[in-house]
Design an enzyme around this catalytic site. Structure first.
Site, PDB file in Angstrom:
ATOM      1  N   ASP A   1       0.883  -1.147   0.137  1.00  0.00           N
ATOM      2  CA  ASP A   1       0.051   0.000  -0.113  1.00  0.00           C
ATOM      3  C   ASP A   1       0.808   1.281  -0.143  1.00  0.00           C
ATOM      4  O   ASP A   1       2.268   1.112   0.238  1.00  0.00           O
ATOM      5  CB  ASP A   1      -0.852  -0.058   1.230  1.00  0.00           C
ATOM      6  CG  ASP A   1      -2.225   0.760   0.974  1.00  0.00           C
ATOM      7  OD1 ASP A   1      -2.183   1.702   0.278  1.00  0.00           O
ATOM      8  OD2 ASP A   1      -3.340   0.353   1.454  1.00  0.00           O
TER       9      ASP A   1
ATOM     10  N   GLY B   1       4.252   1.214  -1.914  1.00  0.00           N
ATOM     11  CA  GLY B   1       4.072   1.721  -3.273  1.00  0.00           C
ATOM     12  C   GLY B   1       3.040   1.871  -3.869  1.00  0.00           C
ATOM     13  O   GLY B   1       1.757   1.786  -3.253  1.00  0.00           O
ATOM     14  N   ASP B   2       2.576   2.168  -5.131  1.00  0.00           N
ATOM     15  CA  ASP B   2       1.488   2.513  -5.812  1.00  0.00           C
ATOM     16  C   ASP B   2       1.056   1.352  -6.864  1.00  0.00           C
ATOM     17  O   ASP B   2       1.866   1.248  -7.890  1.00  0.00           O
ATOM     18  CB  ASP B   2       1.720   4.014  -6.468  1.00  0.00           C
ATOM     19  CG  ASP B   2       0.338   4.522  -7.206  1.00  0.00           C
ATOM     20  OD1 ASP B   2      -0.512   3.941  -7.423  1.00  0.00           O
ATOM     21  OD2 ASP B   2       0.564   5.737  -7.630  1.00  0.00           O
ATOM     22  N   PHE B   3      -0.244   0.850  -6.635  1.00  0.00           N
ATOM     23  CA  PHE B   3      -0.441  -0.189  -7.695  1.00  0.00           C
ATOM     24  C   PHE B   3      -0.977   0.345  -8.973  1.00  0.00           C
ATOM     25  O   PHE B   3      -0.910  -0.301 -10.093  1.00  0.00           O
ATOM     26  CB  PHE B   3      -1.607  -1.105  -7.115  1.00  0.00           C
ATOM     27  CG  PHE B   3      -2.647  -0.434  -6.547  1.00  0.00           C
ATOM     28  CD1 PHE B   3      -3.542   0.712  -6.923  1.00  0.00           C
ATOM     29  CD2 PHE B   3      -3.389  -0.929  -5.350  1.00  0.00           C
ATOM     30  CE1 PHE B   3      -4.625   1.174  -6.573  1.00  0.00           C
ATOM     31  CE2 PHE B   3      -4.501  -0.362  -4.907  1.00  0.00           C
ATOM     32  CZ  PHE B   3      -5.081   0.799  -5.526  1.00  0.00           C
TER      33      PHE B   3
ATOM     34  N   HIS C   1     -13.881  -1.612  -6.783  1.00  0.00           N
ATOM     35  CA  HIS C   1     -15.101  -0.791  -6.897  1.00  0.00           C
ATOM     36  C   HIS C   1     -14.667   0.866  -6.578  1.00  0.00           C
ATOM     37  O   HIS C   1     -15.519   1.650  -7.012  1.00  0.00           O
ATOM     38  CB  HIS C   1     -16.159  -1.263  -5.809  1.00  0.00           C
ATOM     39  CG  HIS C   1     -15.743  -0.542  -4.386  1.00  0.00           C
ATOM     40  ND1 HIS C   1     -16.804  -0.753  -3.618  1.00  0.00           N
ATOM     41  CD2 HIS C   1     -14.683  -0.200  -3.632  1.00  0.00           C
ATOM     42  CE1 HIS C   1     -16.195  -0.121  -2.362  1.00  0.00           C
ATOM     43  NE2 HIS C   1     -15.030  -0.010  -2.376  1.00  0.00           N
TER      44      HIS C   1
END
Length: 335
Positions: free
Chosen positions: A196, A220-222, A240
């Site tokens: 995350d 990190g950044d997905f 969602h």
């Protein structure tokens, strides 16, 4: 004027704000030791005693507190859920979803319906995730609210899916690690990766402290990339949050990181093709995504199309699972 169900619905904002004020003041925590007077509670919570007395009468009407004597109030069983230390606490969920940012966002729904553009940025000047990154108190409330919800749904998810099939599970957007911790504790020998942003995973070291040898925290950044090498990639209540283009980008990054035999597990509610009064919860969630993030709740067909477009084949769909009608959507890389 005669009372009608529509009038009760229209004035539903009033009970919501009574409960929100209770959560903000920490009133349930102050009542944890037993009945107290409004003056005692005002001193404990920093409130104005005559005003607090009027709130307590309102909470009595809602079944949150019980009026034992004229000025002596106690928590009901339902009111206990507003205590910070209650195992089934929803205090942070109330503080988040009845708090100022969400409140203003829902208040701007009409403009969203006219334009199709979500309201949070118009109402606050920032996207929701920019807000969580830049506001430490709001971020902490959001993370704890998500943890409260996860504690409620995790047992059903763990019972429905065999996590013992895997050697390593990566929980993407996993916040403070509540779900990953529950999965690891229920599955001896399984290893986990919590992934995350720094703000989202700030509390994860504490949550995963007893699992230090089996759980790794990766920041990190997905939208950029996700860690490679896991056997299963879990995304709970992540897809969602985003419209199809953004959701597909996350899934494509998962696909790029996965071995051919790995799996992606979407833990989401599934919108029925035809809604009924029993569908009210997921419909409200969908409208919250509409105004708050630009995301949406999806039908089974929409999930299948989204996954197939990102390079996956759906293997199974399990659910709805109690208590919140979640499903486990398992998919593998398409051949």
């Amino acid at each position: 004027m005669s009372r009608s169900p529509l009038m009760d619905l229209a004035f539903g904002y009033m009970p919501a704000q009574l409960i929100h004020a209770t959560a903000e003041l920490g009133l349930a925590d102050a009542l944890a030791g037993g009945p107290r007077s409004s003056a005692d509670l005002a001193e404990a919570t920093g409130a104005h005693a005559p005003s607090l007395y009027r709130l307590l009468r309102g909470l009595t009407g809602l079944g949150v507190v019980e009026q034992k004597e004229r000025d002596l109030f106690a928590l009901t069983a339902e009111g206990q859920r507003l205590r910070t230390d209650s195992p089934d606490s929803i205090r942070s969920l109330i503080r988040l979803f009845c708090g100022p940012d969400v409140w203003r966002t829902w208040g701007d729904m009409t403009e969203t319906l006219r334009t199709g553009e979500y309201a949070w940025k118009r109402a606050t000047g920032r996207t929701p995730f920019e807000s969580f990154q830049s506001d430490g108190e709001l971020s902490a409330t959001f993370n704890e609210a998500m943890a409260e919800h996860t504690r409620a749904v995790a047992p059903g998810i763990i019972e429905a899916h065999d996590f013992g099939r895997y050697g390593t599970v990566a929980d993407l957007g996993g916040g403070d690690g509540t779900l990953l911790a529950a999965i690891l504790r229920a599955t001896p020998g399984l290893r986990g990766v919590l992934f995350d942003l720094p703000a989202g995973s700030a509390a994860a070291p504490g949550t995963l402290a007893d699992l230090a040898g089996r759980a790794e925290i990766v920041r990190g950044d997905f939208f950029a990339s996700v860690p490679g090498g896991a056997d299963a990639y879990v995304l709970k209540s992540v897809i969602h949050d985003w419209h199809d283009e953004k959701a597909a980008a996350i899934l494509r990054n998962c696909r790029a990181a996965m071995r051919p035999d790995a799996r992606v597990l979407l833990l989401e509610q599934v919108m029925p093709e035809l809604v009924t009064p029993e569908s009210a919860g997921i419909v409200r969630n969908d409208l919250n995504m509409l105004v708050s993030t630009g995301g949406q709740e999806r039908t089974e067909a929409e999930f299948r199309a989204l996954l197939e477009g990102a390079g996956f084949t759906v293997v199974s769909l399990t659910g709805p699972l109690p208590p919140s009608a979640y499903h486990v959507i398992e998919a593998k890389p398409a051949a």
